[in-house]
Scaffold this motif. Structure first.
Motif, PDB file in Angstrom:
ATOM      1  N   PHE A  49      -8.626   8.258   5.693  1.00 19.92           N
ATOM      2  CA  PHE A  49      -8.970   9.357   6.594  1.00 19.92           C
ATOM      3  C   PHE A  49     -10.176   8.944   7.441  1.00 19.92           C
ATOM      4  CE2 PHE A  49      -6.976  11.315   2.863  1.00 19.92           C
ATOM      5  CZ  PHE A  49      -5.913  11.977   3.478  1.00 19.92           C
ATOM      6  N   ASN A  50      -9.938   8.635   8.739  1.00 20.70           N
ATOM      7  CA  ASN A  50     -11.025   8.246   9.650  1.00 20.70           C
ATOM      8  C   ASN A  50     -11.911   9.434  10.000  1.00 20.70           C
ATOM      9  OD1 ASN A  50      -9.938   5.711   9.664  1.00 20.70           O
ATOM     10  ND2 ASN A  50      -8.946   5.913  11.650  1.00 20.70           N
ATOM     11  N   THR A  51     -11.314  10.616  10.038  1.00 19.71           N
ATOM     12  CA  THR A  51     -12.036  11.841  10.353  1.00 19.71           C
ATOM     13  C   THR A  51     -11.549  12.934   9.411  1.00 19.71           C
ATOM     14  OG1 THR A  51     -10.385  12.599  11.961  1.00 19.71           O
ATOM     15  CG2 THR A  51     -12.176  11.229  12.824  1.00 19.71           C
ATOM     16  N   LYS A  86      -8.153   8.159  18.134  1.00 19.75           N
ATOM     17  CA  LYS A  86      -8.964   8.128  16.906  1.00 19.75           C
ATOM     18  C   LYS A  86      -8.119   8.199  15.639  1.00 19.75           C
ATOM     19  CE  LYS A  86     -13.086  10.090  18.959  1.00 19.75           C
ATOM     20  NZ  LYS A  86     -14.098  11.153  18.900  1.00 19.75           N
ATOM     21  N   ARG A  87      -6.800   8.327  15.815  1.00 15.04           N
ATOM     22  CA  ARG A  87      -5.875   8.402  14.666  1.00 15.04           C
ATOM     23  C   ARG A  87      -6.289   9.530  13.721  1.00 15.04           C
ATOM     24  NH1 ARG A  87      -2.947   3.240  14.727  1.00 15.04           N
ATOM     25  NH2 ARG A  87      -2.236   3.589  12.628  1.00 15.04           N
ATOM     26  N   VAL A  88      -6.386  10.726  14.278  1.00 12.83           N
ATOM     27  CA  VAL A  88      -6.825  11.908  13.539  1.00 12.83           C
ATOM     28  C   VAL A  88      -5.779  12.279  12.485  1.00 12.83           C
ATOM     29  CG1 VAL A  88      -7.429  14.353  13.746  1.00 12.83           C
ATOM     30  CG2 VAL A  88      -8.116  12.746  15.537  1.00 12.83           C
ATOM     31  N   PRO A  89      -6.178  12.402  11.219  1.00 16.50           N
ATOM     32  CA  PRO A  89      -5.240  12.851  10.184  1.00 16.50           C
ATOM     33  C   PRO A  89      -4.962  14.346  10.339  1.00 16.50           C
ATOM     34  CG  PRO A  89      -7.403  12.462   9.225  1.00 16.50           C
ATOM     35  CD  PRO A  89      -7.497  12.080  10.663  1.00 16.50           C
ATOM     36  N   ASP A 142      -2.105  10.692   7.019  1.00 13.54           N
ATOM     37  CA  ASP A 142      -3.430  10.064   7.062  1.00 13.54           C
ATOM     38  C   ASP A 142      -3.625   9.279   8.363  1.00 13.54           C
ATOM     39  OD1 ASP A 142      -2.118   7.611   6.727  1.00 13.54           O
ATOM     40  OD2 ASP A 142      -3.192   7.074   4.900  1.00 13.54           O
ATOM     41  N   SER A 143      -4.759   8.612   8.490  1.00 14.10           N
ATOM     42  CA  SER A 143      -5.106   7.892   9.715  1.00 14.10           C
ATOM     43  C   SER A 143      -4.263   6.646   9.960  1.00 14.10           C
ATOM     44  CB  SER A 143      -6.585   7.509   9.691  1.00 14.10           C
ATOM     45  OG  SER A 143      -7.383   8.673   9.696  1.00 14.10           O
ATOM     46  N   ASN A 194      -3.775  10.156  20.686  1.00 13.50           N
ATOM     47  CA  ASN A 194      -4.459  10.165  19.386  1.00 13.50           C
ATOM     48  C   ASN A 194      -5.143   8.820  19.130  1.00 13.50           C
ATOM     49  OD1 ASN A 194      -5.370  10.868  16.859  1.00 13.50           O
ATOM     50  ND2 ASN A 194      -3.356  10.915  15.897  1.00 13.50           N
TER      51      ASN A 194
END
Length: 155
Positions: A52-54, A139-142, A99-100, A137
């Motif tokens: 999870f990046n964020t 930032k690859r937001v989960p 997930d990211s 996306n």
């Protein structure tokens, strides 16, 4: 007298030699079984860890394509009904968390009609999907998103 003693001790030596050979075979078989079990356990433990990046955000199903899209997979023809799909007709809702890395890391059953038709245990058996990030996306937001499903009876 020594002749008889030596003849009597011969079966004891032969028997003890057999026991040692049998014990060696048993030990070898046990070692082989242990190695096979270890290899099997090593092969089944390979599960990707959630990243999870964020913070995970909850979105509507209609917003999913702004964050993630389902990775293209080749359709597979099934020979029988999947074991995770209950018999009869019904519908329901569940949450998935992506997930990211685009891995579907969890499914949580919300409801099903008729009541009890779908269970959390069956949802856990459903195949996991892989997602690719949308262009927006970066930032690859989960995300956590509500999905719905319906199984109709064929006539």
């Amino acid at each position: 007298m020594n002749k008889y003693m030596s003849l009597l001790s011969l079966p004891v030596i032969i028997l003890s030699g057999c026991q040692t050979q049998t014990q060696t075979q048993t030990q070898t078989q046990t070692q082989t079984q242990t190695q096979t079990q270890t290899q099997t356990q090593t092969q089944t433990v390979q599960v990707p860890q959630a990243v999870f990046n964020t913070k995970v955000i909850t979105i509507e199903n209609s917003q999913l394509n702004q964050y993630w899209s389902l990775e293209q997979i080749k359709p597979v023809m099934l020979n029988k009904r999947p074991d995770w799909l209950p018999r009869g007709a019904g519908k329901g809702e569940y949450y998935i968390t992506i997930d990211s890395n685009g891995n579907e890391v969890s499914k949580e059953l919300i409801s099903s009609q008729p009541e009890g038709w779908m269970t959390q245990a069956l949802v856990n058996k459903m195949p996991k999907q892989q997602y690719v990030p949308a262009a927006s996306n970066i930032k690859r937001v989960p995300v956590k998103v509500k999905m719905d499903f319906e199984v109709k009876r064929m006539n």
